[in-house]
Design a protein around this motif. Structure first.
Motif, PDB file in Angstrom:
ATOM      1  N   ILE A 176       0.839  -1.205   0.000  1.00  0.00           N
ATOM      2  CA  ILE A 176       0.000   0.000   0.000  1.00  0.00           C
ATOM      3  C   ILE A 176       0.875   1.257   0.000  1.00  0.00           C
ATOM      4  CG2 ILE A 176      -1.685   1.315   1.335  1.00  0.00           C
ATOM      5  CD1 ILE A 176      -2.795  -1.356   2.343  1.00  0.00           C
ATOM      6  N   VAL A 177       1.903   1.256   0.857  1.00  0.00           N
ATOM      7  CA  VAL A 177       2.818   2.404   0.913  1.00  0.00           C
ATOM      8  C   VAL A 177       3.562   2.565  -0.408  1.00  0.00           C
ATOM      9  CG1 VAL A 177       4.850   3.362   2.059  1.00  0.00           C
ATOM     10  CG2 VAL A 177       3.091   2.222   3.413  1.00  0.00           C
ATOM     11  N   GLY A 178       4.017   1.436  -0.968  1.00  0.00           N
ATOM     12  CA  GLY A 178       4.762   1.487  -2.214  1.00  0.00           C
ATOM     13  C   GLY A 178       3.943   1.996  -3.384  1.00  0.00           C
ATOM     14  N   LEU A 179       2.683   1.590  -3.467  1.00  0.00           N
ATOM     15  CA  LEU A 179       1.818   2.042  -4.550  1.00  0.00           C
ATOM     16  C   LEU A 179       1.547   3.538  -4.454  1.00  0.00           C
ATOM     17  CD1 LEU A 179      -0.721  -0.920  -4.710  1.00  0.00           C
ATOM     18  CD2 LEU A 179       1.017  -0.336  -6.416  1.00  0.00           C
ATOM     19  N   ILE A 180       1.475   4.035  -3.230  1.00  0.00           N
ATOM     20  CA  ILE A 180       1.259   5.481  -3.044  1.00  0.00           C
ATOM     21  C   ILE A 180       2.535   6.256  -3.391  1.00  0.00           C
ATOM     22  CG2 ILE A 180       0.769   7.286  -1.347  1.00  0.00           C
ATOM     23  CD1 ILE A 180      -0.977   5.252   0.120  1.00  0.00           C
ATOM     24  N   ALA A 181       3.682   5.734  -2.946  1.00  0.00           N
ATOM     25  CA  ALA A 181       4.945   6.452  -3.134  1.00  0.00           C
ATOM     26  C   ALA A 181       5.492   6.334  -4.555  1.00  0.00           C
ATOM     27  CB  ALA A 181       5.987   5.937  -2.145  1.00  0.00           C
ATOM     28  N   GLU A 182       5.272   5.188  -5.185  1.00  0.00           N
ATOM     29  CA  GLU A 182       5.797   4.948  -6.532  1.00  0.00           C
ATOM     30  C   GLU A 182       4.627   4.813  -7.504  1.00  0.00           C
ATOM     31  OE1 GLU A 182       8.786   5.206  -7.396  1.00  0.00           O
ATOM     32  OE2 GLU A 182       9.846   5.130  -5.478  1.00  0.00           O
ATOM     33  N   GLY A 183       4.320   5.886  -8.206  1.00  0.00           N
ATOM     34  CA  GLY A 183       3.183   5.861  -9.120  1.00  0.00           C
ATOM     35  C   GLY A 183       3.488   5.253 -10.468  1.00  0.00           C
ATOM     36  N   THR A 184       4.767   5.212 -10.858  1.00  0.00           N
ATOM     37  CA  THR A 184       5.130   4.693 -12.176  1.00  0.00           C
ATOM     38  C   THR A 184       5.375   3.195 -12.122  1.00  0.00           C
ATOM     39  OG1 THR A 184       7.474   5.154 -11.772  1.00  0.00           O
ATOM     40  CG2 THR A 184       6.175   6.897 -12.797  1.00  0.00           C
ATOM     41  N   SER A 185       4.931   2.508 -13.160  1.00  0.00           N
ATOM     42  CA  SER A 185       5.118   1.054 -13.215  1.00  0.00           C
ATOM     43  C   SER A 185       6.566   0.675 -13.459  1.00  0.00           C
ATOM     44  CB  SER A 185       4.243   0.463 -14.326  1.00  0.00           C
ATOM     45  OG  SER A 185       4.569   1.051 -15.584  1.00  0.00           O
ATOM     46  N   ARG A 186       7.344   1.591 -14.030  1.00  0.00           N
ATOM     47  CA  ARG A 186       8.747   1.293 -14.315  1.00  0.00           C
ATOM     48  C   ARG A 186       9.533   1.018 -13.037  1.00  0.00           C
ATOM     49  NH1 ARG A 186      11.735   5.619 -17.972  1.00  0.00           N
ATOM     50  NH2 ARG A 186      10.016   4.933 -19.311  1.00  0.00           N
ATOM     51  N   ALA A 187       9.163   1.676 -11.934  1.00  0.00           N
ATOM     52  CA  ALA A 187       9.887   1.493 -10.673  1.00  0.00           C
ATOM     53  C   ALA A 187       9.728   0.086 -10.119  1.00  0.00           C
ATOM     54  CB  ALA A 187       9.400   2.510  -9.645  1.00  0.00           C
ATOM     55  N   TRP A 188       8.689  -0.633 -10.549  1.00  0.00           N
ATOM     56  CA  TRP A 188       8.423  -1.967 -10.020  1.00  0.00           C
ATOM     57  C   TRP A 188       9.118  -3.059 -10.815  1.00  0.00           C
ATOM     58  CZ3 TRP A 188       5.715  -2.697  -5.507  1.00  0.00           C
ATOM     59  CH2 TRP A 188       5.084  -1.561  -5.001  1.00  0.00           C
ATOM     60  N   ILE A 189       9.890  -2.700 -11.806  1.00  0.00           N
ATOM     61  CA  ILE A 189      10.638  -3.677 -12.603  1.00  0.00           C
ATOM     62  C   ILE A 189      12.047  -3.793 -12.038  1.00  0.00           C
ATOM     63  CG2 ILE A 189      11.493  -4.263 -14.895  1.00  0.00           C
ATOM     64  CD1 ILE A 189       9.231  -2.595 -16.075  1.00  0.00           C
ATOM     65  N   LEU A 190      12.382  -4.969 -11.547  1.00  0.00           N
ATOM     66  CA  LEU A 190      13.713  -5.194 -10.989  1.00  0.00           C
ATOM     67  C   LEU A 190      14.681  -5.599 -12.096  1.00  0.00           C
ATOM     68  CD1 LEU A 190      13.138  -7.196  -7.674  1.00  0.00           C
ATOM     69  CD2 LEU A 190      13.842  -4.818  -7.909  1.00  0.00           C
ATOM     70  N   ARG A 191      15.842  -4.977 -12.077  1.00  0.00           N
ATOM     71  CA  ARG A 191      16.882  -5.358 -13.026  1.00  0.00           C
ATOM     72  C   ARG A 191      17.648  -6.558 -12.484  1.00  0.00           C
ATOM     73  NH1 ARG A 191      19.702   0.399 -13.840  1.00  0.00           N
ATOM     74  NH2 ARG A 191      19.250   0.406 -11.604  1.00  0.00           N
ATOM     75  N   PRO A 192      18.042  -7.490 -13.358  1.00  0.00           N
ATOM     76  CA  PRO A 192      18.726  -8.711 -12.902  1.00  0.00           C
ATOM     77  C   PRO A 192      20.191  -8.448 -12.571  1.00  0.00           C
ATOM     78  CG  PRO A 192      18.495  -8.747 -15.281  1.00  0.00           C
ATOM     79  CD  PRO A 192      17.793  -7.498 -14.814  1.00  0.00           C
ATOM     80  N   ASP A 193      20.444  -7.496 -11.709  1.00  0.00           N
ATOM     81  CA  ASP A 193      21.815  -7.204 -11.296  1.00  0.00           C
ATOM     82  C   ASP A 193      21.840  -7.081  -9.778  1.00  0.00           C
ATOM     83  OD1 ASP A 193      20.469  -4.821 -11.038  1.00  0.00           O
ATOM     84  OD2 ASP A 193      21.558  -3.773 -12.618  1.00  0.00           O
ATOM     85  N   LYS A 194      22.419  -6.020  -9.257  1.00  0.00           N
ATOM     86  CA  LYS A 194      22.522  -5.854  -7.810  1.00  0.00           C
ATOM     87  C   LYS A 194      21.153  -5.663  -7.155  1.00  0.00           C
ATOM     88  CE  LYS A 194      25.190  -2.385  -8.475  1.00  0.00           C
ATOM     89  NZ  LYS A 194      26.122  -1.238  -8.269  1.00  0.00           N
ATOM     90  N   GLU A 195      20.145  -5.182  -7.909  1.00  0.00           N
ATOM     91  CA  GLU A 195      18.808  -5.027  -7.351  1.00  0.00           C
ATOM     92  C   GLU A 195      18.216  -6.390  -6.979  1.00  0.00           C
ATOM     93  OE1 GLU A 195      16.252  -2.771  -9.837  1.00  0.00           O
ATOM     94  OE2 GLU A 195      17.594  -1.045  -9.983  1.00  0.00           O
ATOM     95  N   LEU A 196      18.302  -7.341  -7.897  1.00  0.00           N
ATOM     96  CA  LEU A 196      17.784  -8.685  -7.630  1.00  0.00           C
ATOM     97  C   LEU A 196      18.582  -9.364  -6.523  1.00  0.00           C
ATOM     98  CD1 LEU A 196      15.750 -10.848  -8.453  1.00  0.00           C
ATOM     99  CD2 LEU A 196      17.389 -11.640 -10.181  1.00  0.00           C
ATOM    100  N   VAL A 197      19.903  -9.149  -6.518  1.00  0.00           N
ATOM    101  CA  VAL A 197      20.747  -9.736  -5.467  1.00  0.00           C
ATOM    102  C   VAL A 197      20.345  -9.187  -4.103  1.00  0.00           C
ATOM    103  CG1 VAL A 197      23.101  -9.871  -4.569  1.00  0.00           C
ATOM    104  CG2 VAL A 197      22.695 -10.159  -7.012  1.00  0.00           C
ATOM    105  N   ALA A 198      20.090  -7.873  -4.027  1.00  0.00           N
ATOM    106  CA  ALA A 198      19.706  -7.262  -2.755  1.00  0.00           C
ATOM    107  C   ALA A 198      18.382  -7.814  -2.254  1.00  0.00           C
ATOM    108  CB  ALA A 198      19.622  -5.736  -2.912  1.00  0.00           C
ATOM    109  N   VAL A 199      17.412  -7.981  -3.144  1.00  0.00           N
ATOM    110  CA  VAL A 199      16.102  -8.509  -2.754  1.00  0.00           C
ATOM    111  C   VAL A 199      16.226  -9.947  -2.241  1.00  0.00           C
ATOM    112  CG1 VAL A 199      13.850  -9.230  -3.627  1.00  0.00           C
ATOM    113  CG2 VAL A 199      14.757  -6.991  -4.248  1.00  0.00           C
ATOM    114  N   CYS A 200      16.953 -10.777  -2.973  1.00  0.00           N
ATOM    115  CA  CYS A 200      17.121 -12.188  -2.570  1.00  0.00           C
ATOM    116  C   CYS A 200      17.888 -12.291  -1.251  1.00  0.00           C
ATOM    117  CB  CYS A 200      17.834 -12.970  -3.666  1.00  0.00           C
ATOM    118  SG  CYS A 200      16.879 -13.151  -5.189  1.00  0.00           S
ATOM    119  N   TYR A 201      18.941 -11.501  -1.121  1.00  0.00           N
ATOM    120  CA  TYR A 201      19.733 -11.510   0.117  1.00  0.00           C
ATOM    121  C   TYR A 201      18.870 -11.104   1.309  1.00  0.00           C
ATOM    122  CZ  TYR A 201      23.597 -10.376   3.312  1.00  0.00           C
ATOM    123  OH  TYR A 201      24.441 -10.318   4.390  1.00  0.00           O
TER     124      TYR A 201
END
Length: 346
Positions: free
Chosen positions: A227-252
């Motif tokens: 709910i907080v994320g949808l309010i703070a991030e209105g663009t759909s592009r922000a919800w696309i994770l790149r398969p680099d350090k972003e994905l590593v951070a989420v998995c970690y």
């Protein structure tokens, strides 16, 4: 009893290592454009994918006791606090650094002690030197945090990647202007962490099911953070994770921090209480300084060093006082009648 204490201590040290590593990864990923709000949603959602089957497998032979409505309300409060902590913490790291975050986390023992006294989880007698030391240590820790946040001073150590990370004098000035804001967000997160510790200890003492509590709380955090994320991030592009350090951070974060750390903390709260868990916070400061300078190009400032030393002095004053009280209690318990000792333990 000794082996159990060693086991809890070892697990707490390991979680500090994992948590500081996450802060460094998140700082690096957010500098590359990852949204903190999206990160919180995805990391908790992935953690729930691990916690849910683990809870089912653990209780496959014997079902856990039903959750009373009073405990469920406390878990919802816990999830609200957890969402707020993660949001404030990662945004604070984005404005400052993992080193500042780990140093500010040293405020947690002081805040936790104060809240434990207010909530009657900790006794305070102003006539005893140990209680006086706790009060002085708490005030010293808060003073150190203010120095660390409001005063930078001259640089002592410059990271080898500083030019790559900051990219010029304009960005450097921007980092300086955001330092106080980052410190304020981190200090607020530390206070909420202390409230979280008290609430979670309150839960675990009445419903000692670590996996169940962690899983239910994580599921609620997913909904709240979304709910907080949808309010703070209105663009759909922000919800696309790149398969680099972003994905590593989420998995970690999902595997080692949200899942493993949450279960270990819940277990330690039940075994040792909130102040014991909070006492491991200063360890993260040392780890964060090394990782920040080596991998993120952070600058170690004189103000950060002075503030961190003052916080550590205040913190260990509180821990010394607690150790004195435990020794006094052990001495009095050994000479007390058996029925009295049982009443205290209960």
């Amino acid at each position: 009893m000794v082996s159990e204490g060693v086991t809890v201590t070892t697990a707490m040290v390991a979680t500090q290592l994992l948590e500081v590593g996450l802060n460094t990864l998140v700082k690096s990923a957010t500098d590359s454009g990852m949204s903190n709000y999206v990160f919180i949603v995805y990391s908790n959602l992935l953690a729930l994918c691990f916690l849910l089957p683990a809870t089912i497998l653990y209780h496959r032979k014997s079902a856990p006791p039903p959750i009373p409505s009073s405990i469920l309300r406390r878990i919802f409060l816990l999830s609200c606090l957890s969402t707020a902590v993660q949001t404030l913490l990662y945004n604070g790291i984005g404005y400052s650094s993992p080193t500042l975050a780990s140093a500010m986390i040293d405020l947690v023992p002081a805040f936790t002690f104060t809240l434990a006294v207010i909530s009657r989880m900790e006794n305070l007698n102003l006539k005893l030197h140990s209680s006086q030391a706790k009060i002085v240590g708490t005030l010293v820790s808060i003073a150190g945090a203010l120095i660390l946040t409001l005063y930078q001073g001259m640089p002592i150590i410059r990271g080898s990647m500083q030019n790559l990370v900051l990219g010029g004098s304009g960005t450097y000035l921007s980092v300086q202007s955001n330092w106080i804001l980052g410190g304020f967000l981190l200090a607020t997160a530390c206070f909420i962490v202390s409230v979280l510790y008290i609430v979670q200890t309150w839960i675990m003492r009445e419903y000692p099911e670590e996996l169940v509590v962690t899983t239910v709380c994580c599921s609620m955090v997913v909904v709240l953070s979304a709910i907080v994320g949808l309010i703070a991030e209105g663009t759909s592009r922000a919800w696309i994770l790149r398969p680099d350090k972003e994905l590593v951070a989420v998995c970690y974060s999902a595997i080692f921090v949200v899942t493993m750390r949450s279960v270990v903390y819940a277990w330690a709260f039940r075994k040792k209480g909130p102040i014991y868990v909070a006492m491991f916070s200063p360890l993260g400061m040392v780890i964060a300084v090394v990782l920040g300078v080596l991998f993120l190009g952070d600058i170690l400032y004189l103000g950060s060093l002075i503030g961190a030393v003052i916080i550590a002095i205040g913190f260990y004053g509180v821990i010394w006082a607690q150790a004195q009280e435990e020794n006094d209690f052990a001495s009095s318990s050994s000479s007390a009648p058996l029925i009295y000792s049982k009443g205290i333990d209960a």
